[in-house]
Every structure is written in C-alpha cells, then in structure tokens.
Write a protein that holds these residues in place. Structure first.
Motif, mmCIF file in Angstrom:
data_model
loop_
_atom_site.group_PDB
_atom_site.id
_atom_site.type_symbol
_atom_site.label_atom_id
_atom_site.label_comp_id
_atom_site.label_asym_id
_atom_site.label_seq_id
_atom_site.Cartn_x
_atom_site.Cartn_y
_atom_site.Cartn_z
ATOM 1 N N UNK A 65 0.788 -1.214 0.000
ATOM 2 C CA UNK A 65 0.000 0.000 0.000
ATOM 3 C C UNK A 65 0.823 1.269 0.000
ATOM 4 N N UNK A 66 2.105 1.171 0.296
ATOM 5 C CA UNK A 66 2.992 2.335 0.308
ATOM 6 C C UNK A 66 4.064 2.275 -0.778
ATOM 7 N N UNK A 67 4.521 1.073 -1.104
ATOM 8 C CA UNK A 67 5.574 0.892 -2.099
ATOM 9 C C UNK A 67 4.965 0.344 -3.384
ATOM 10 N N UNK A 68 5.515 0.765 -4.512
ATOM 11 C CA UNK A 68 5.034 0.329 -5.808
ATOM 12 C C UNK A 68 6.212 0.027 -6.725
ATOM 13 N N UNK A 69 6.178 -1.143 -7.349
ATOM 14 C CA UNK A 69 7.219 -1.557 -8.285
ATOM 15 C C UNK A 69 6.817 -1.252 -9.722
ATOM 16 N N UNK A 70 7.821 -0.997 -10.536
ATOM 17 C CA UNK A 70 7.631 -0.909 -11.966
ATOM 18 C C UNK A 70 8.943 -1.282 -12.640
ATOM 19 N N UNK A 71 8.884 -1.502 -13.940
ATOM 20 C CA UNK A 71 10.104 -1.837 -14.662
ATOM 21 C C UNK A 71 9.999 -1.399 -16.104
ATOM 22 N N UNK A 72 11.141 -1.109 -16.667
ATOM 23 C CA UNK A 72 11.284 -0.772 -18.068
ATOM 24 C C UNK A 72 12.113 -1.892 -18.679
ATOM 25 N N UNK A 73 11.448 -2.826 -19.321
ATOM 26 C CA UNK A 73 12.149 -3.997 -19.845
ATOM 27 C C UNK A 73 13.186 -3.626 -20.905
ATOM 28 N N UNK A 74 12.852 -2.670 -21.752
ATOM 29 C CA UNK A 74 13.785 -2.270 -22.796
ATOM 30 C C UNK A 74 15.066 -1.689 -22.218
ATOM 31 N N UNK A 75 14.956 -1.013 -21.083
ATOM 32 C CA UNK A 75 16.110 -0.398 -20.443
ATOM 33 C C UNK A 75 16.743 -1.279 -19.378
ATOM 34 N N UNK A 76 16.177 -2.463 -19.131
ATOM 35 C CA UNK A 76 16.663 -3.359 -18.081
ATOM 36 C C UNK A 76 16.777 -2.638 -16.743
ATOM 37 N N UNK A 77 15.758 -1.887 -16.431
ATOM 38 C CA UNK A 77 15.749 -1.078 -15.218
ATOM 39 C C UNK A 77 14.455 -1.297 -14.450
ATOM 40 N N UNK A 78 14.578 -1.444 -13.143
ATOM 41 C CA UNK A 78 13.436 -1.551 -12.267
ATOM 42 C C UNK A 78 13.396 -0.384 -11.307
ATOM 43 N N UNK A 79 12.196 -0.086 -10.812
ATOM 44 C CA UNK A 79 11.995 1.053 -9.929
ATOM 45 C C UNK A 79 11.166 0.633 -8.728
#
Length: 120
Positions: A65-79
């Motif tokens: 509820x406070x943290x959220x994941x995302x990723x950019x597969x093309x850039x091989x980067x996660x957030x």
C-alpha cells in the motif's frame, strides 16, 4: 557478467517519498524478475518486493500500500517507488535480478545497495 547499480537512496523525513532505481547492464538476454531486499542494522536481509517480466508484483505486508514496483524492460531497469516512508523503513536496499544471459546461462545478481534513512 551482469552489473546491477541501485540509486536513489537518501535521508528523508517520515511521510516523504523516494524512488529507487535498479539498472542492469551486461550481456543480458532478458530479466525474469527483479527482487528488492532491505537490511536494517542487526536484522536479517528481508524480501521487500518482487516484479516479474510480465509486470506481476508482490509486496511484503510491511510495505504493501505504500511501495510500488515498476520496470522498463527495454532499459533493463526496475523502480521502487516508496511513499509515506516510516522510520522503520530505514535500511540498505538491495536489488537482485534473475537474469538470462545471451549465452543461455541463468544468473542471480546483486547490486551493492543504497542507503535509505528515514528520520525526523
């Protein structure tokens, strides 16, 4: 080989937000999953959040509820977006990537960590 670099850690006050990044580089074919861990002084390293290649996510109850994941597969980067931070979130945050190399080898790689300190 695979290199992971975490960034975004800082000293913030309770209630503020941070966004951590995990950038992967190397001879990577694909990343099956990126896992975020944290370790506070005197405590075991704990799994915080997981994101898979299809975008599916899972979170520890302490951050749900406070943290959220995302990723950019093309850039091989996660957030990892961290909102409404608490003092209990203070820890070194590590990124672990489950990667497939162009050779077909599967590796679990670790970054060096980034310090998050939440203090009033």
């Amino acid at each position: 080989q695979v290199q992971l670099v975490e960034s975004g850690g800082a000293l913030v006050q309770p209630g503020e937000s941070l966004r951590l990044s995990c950038a992967a580089s190397g001879n990577i074919l694909s990343i099956y999953a990126m896992n975020w861990y944290r370790q506070a002084p005197g405590q075991q390293r704990e799994l915080v959040a997981v994101i898979t290649s299809d975008g599916s996510t899972n979170y520890a109850n302490s951050v749900k509820g406070r943290f959220t994941l995302s990723r950019d597969n093309a850039a091989n980067t996660g957030y990892l977006q961290m909102n409404r931070l608490k003092t209990d979130d203070t820890a070194v945050y590590y990124c672990n990537a489950d990667t497939i190399l162009v050779t077909g080898e599967r590796l679990h790689s670790w970054g060096q960590g980034t310090q998050v300190t939440v203090s009033s």
